[in-house]
Design an enzyme around this catalytic site. Structure first.
Site, PDB file in Angstrom:
ATOM      1  N   HIS A 183     -54.648 -61.556 -45.846  1.00 57.35           N
ATOM      2  CA  HIS A 183     -55.998 -60.986 -45.915  1.00 57.35           C
ATOM      3  C   HIS A 183     -56.053 -59.548 -45.413  1.00 57.35           C
ATOM      4  O   HIS A 183     -55.133 -59.050 -44.789  1.00 57.35           O
ATOM      5  CB  HIS A 183     -57.019 -61.894 -45.222  1.00 57.35           C
ATOM      6  N   GLU A 184     -57.174 -58.870 -45.765  1.00 59.76           N
ATOM      7  CA  GLU A 184     -57.369 -57.441 -45.513  1.00 59.76           C
ATOM      8  C   GLU A 184     -56.277 -56.602 -46.190  1.00 59.76           C
ATOM      9  O   GLU A 184     -55.834 -55.593 -45.651  1.00 59.76           O
ATOM     10  CB  GLU A 184     -57.416 -57.137 -44.009  1.00 59.76           C
ATOM     11  N   GLY A 185     -55.869 -57.006 -47.369  1.00 65.10           N
ATOM     12  CA  GLY A 185     -54.830 -56.284 -48.093  1.00 65.10           C
ATOM     13  C   GLY A 185     -53.481 -56.913 -47.846  1.00 65.10           C
ATOM     14  O   GLY A 185     -52.961 -56.872 -46.738  1.00 65.10           O
TER      15      GLY A 185
END
Length: 607
Positions: free
Chosen positions: A458-460
């Site tokens: 998550h978050e890239g």
């Protein structure tokens, strides 16, 4: 206590955080107030979060078709967090905040991530949501939505991904159509009706608070009714679960946002993870289907608004990964000190009549513990350094702010990705230290690994961070950000070169930095992105290890004059990182420098 001692050293002896009190924004603070915040958060985390971390894992969120059920302990833990004021910790006094530096806020949140990262996830999302609205929302949006999130009355989410799009936000298909002729006149912002589906939405449904404020990416159709291709057509909308008035009171009308189902996760189970349907017609606000949403900022600027929160969010994700690694390190260290197994090997062999010794006396166990120590303590230093740069960017002089911004540009992909890979490895080593016990649910280390596995996604994702680093950050503005980092690293190496016992490490760090610079140039020597970026992930790994070697060397320089066990432990972790980890940089950069073509040329059929 182990982690707090390190935290205090990094904050006050390495980063000199107490000096921030000389700045106007933080002038009412001192080390005493910073310590009081840390003490309060440590106590709440110890009493309200940690005892229920396993409960939140085993009694994961359950959807009965109408409501999502969470353990009562989750409600109580989040109520205690809200009561601490930490949701608004960095906000202005006039907004109910404490005007804490980002670095102190992040340090205080360490305790919650370590105690139960999943239960603390709701707060992190809410804080990021409200911060974005403070930056890009209208005065009414800030007052109605952000202020009620900072107070903990409502929680918030970020709704980006879709089932068919994943990380490819240019393929977002959620539509936002103007809600009637008077859509521009709504006091809460231009009003639209949204239809579409959002996947992987953490905190997307619960009853922890009376309302949930969704920030939703969607596209406004053009005059022909079609959605614009690419990311330029993406706009951002506030979509509350329950509709509210300008007085922030619930109107009693439910918005057309429906939970389609919960995702059943490997770990991080205490945070609901949802598939949300917008505008399916189960609820009909105003007598019509379609989720009512209020435009944030200008049409087509949704991603620009969303990226406002990326730096602090990615530092937060990295810090969460560090704390899970730290929790596993402490658990395995405690176990290794108590677990008797094996006997010393002498020239005559083992003497079975002798008592067994604690496994911490075995060299290979020390290796695994040293690896963990170097990953988690180095990772903690990295995240706090980046948070300190955020404060420098916001409150420093013009030159200090510009310099901090340049450093953050190139360090943020590392701050997010490096701990998510190597503190996960720390969790794996913690399992190994415990052996068969580590693989069972009777001990906590397996849960730490499961919870931490999310952080590479998550978050890239890991690969996206690698593409961002090599494809954009190190070459932007003629490589200014990379040069700024190189200058800082070289300064540390030069200072270390004057310290007895550190000269060799200084030379090794300098060689690694030169290798990164050379590989960067060779990767881009043909100017072909496909060639340069095919090995972006090994580049990310090499770059990250070079940064962590620099961080470790800088940290041990702050130990000058100390020779106690604490200082010797830090020096041993630095020595471990340089002896066992930094040499990996050469192998990683080899495929980058020669633009190894295997992954580009590999064909589907060959698998």
């Amino acid at each position: 206590m182990l982690m707090r001692q390190t935290l205090d050293f990094l904050l006050y002896h390495w980063l000199k955080v107490d000096r921030l009190s000389a700045r106007e924004r933080f002038s009412e603070h001192s080390r005493e107030t910073f310590d009081a915040v840390l003490d309060t958060c440590e106590k709440i985390a110890r009493e309200k979060f940690a005892p229920f971390n396993r409960l939140a894992d085993t009694e994961e969120p359950r959807f009965d078709g109408e409501r999502v059920h969470l353990p009562a302990a989750t409600h109580e833990a989040l109520a205690a967090y809200v009561g601490s004021g930490m949701l608004a910790a960095a906000q202005d006094y006039e907004h109910g905040g404490m005007q804490l530096p980002c670095v102190v806020e992040m340090a205080a949140n360490c305790f919650f991530s370590k105690a139960s990262v999943a239960m603390g996830g709701y707060a992190m999302l809410t804080n990021g949501n409200a911060n974005l609205l403070m930056a890009h929302g209208t005065p009414a949006q800030r007052e109605v939505f952000a202020m009620n999130e900072f107070s903990g009355r409502w929680f918030g989410t970020m709704c980006l991904s879709e089932p068919q799009a994943g990380s490819s936000l240019s393929d977002v298909a959620t539509r936002a159509e103007p809600d009637g002729d008077g859509f521009q006149a709504d006091p809460l912002g231009p009003r639209y009706r949204l239809t579409g589906n959002k996947m992987w939405i953490s905190g997307g449904e619960h009853e922890l608070t009376e309302n949930i404020v969704h920030l939703v990416l969607a596209k406004i159709p053009g005059p022909d009714g079609k959605l614009l291709p690419g990311t330029k057509g993406i706009s951002l909308f506030i979509v509350p679960k329950h509709l509210v008035g300008t007085d922030a009171r619930l109107t009693g009308e439910r918005n057309d946002v429906t939970l389609a189902g919960l995702n059943h996760k490997l770990g991080y189970r205490g945070t609901t993870n949802c598939l949300l349907n917008f505008g399916e017609g189960r609820h009909t606000p105003g007598g019509r289907r379609g989720a009512i949403g209020y435009l944030v900022g200008q049409p087509g600027e949704g991603l620009r608004c969303m990226f406002h929160m990326m730096n602090e969010a990615r530092i937060g994700v990295g810090l969460g990964a560090v704390m899970l690694g730290y929790a596993g390190y402490e658990a395995s260290l405690d176990y290794a000190r108590q677990r008797p197994q094996g006997r010393p090997m002498t020239a005559a062999g083992k003497d079975a009549a002798q008592p067994q010794r604690p496994i911490i006396e075995h060299a290979d166990v020390k290796r695994m513990l040293l690896a963990q120590k170097s990953y988690v303590e180095g990772g903690l230093a990295l995240e706090l350094f980046c948070a300190r740069l955020v404060d420098e960017q916001h409150t420093g002089t013009a030159d200090e702010s510009a310099a901090a911004k340049r450093l953050l540009e190139v360090l943020i992909p590392i701050a997010k990705s490096w701990p998510s890979e190597w503190c996960l490895e720390a969790n794996s080593l913690a399992i190994q230290v415990l052996g068969g016990y580590g693989y069972t649910r009777d001990f906590p280390v397996e849960q730490y690994w499961r919870d931490n596995r999310l952080n590479m996604i998550h978050e890239g994702t890991h690969g996206i961070q690698a593409l961002d680093l090599l494809g954009r950050k190190v070459v932007m503005d003629g490589g200014q950000a990379l040069m700024a980092l190189a200058t800082r690293i070289s300064d540390t190496a030069q200072r270390a070169g004057q310290v007895p016992g550190l000269a060799e490490a200084a030379n090794e760090l300098g060689a690694a930095l030169a290798a990164v610079g050379g590989a960067t140039k060779k990767a881009w020597s043909t100017g072909e992105p496909e060639e340069a970026l095919a090995n972006a992930t090994p580049y990310l790994q090499a770059f990250g290890h070079t940064v962590l070697a620099w961080i470790w060397l800088d940290v041990v320089l702050a130990l000058e004059g100390r020779d106690d066990d604490f200082a010797q432990g830090k020096r041993a972790a630095q020595r471990y990182f340089f002896a066992y980890e930094l040499p990996k940089v050469t192998a990683w950069l080899g495929v980058v420098a020669r633009r190894e073509a295997l992954t580009r040329e590999m064909r589907d059929a060959w698998f």
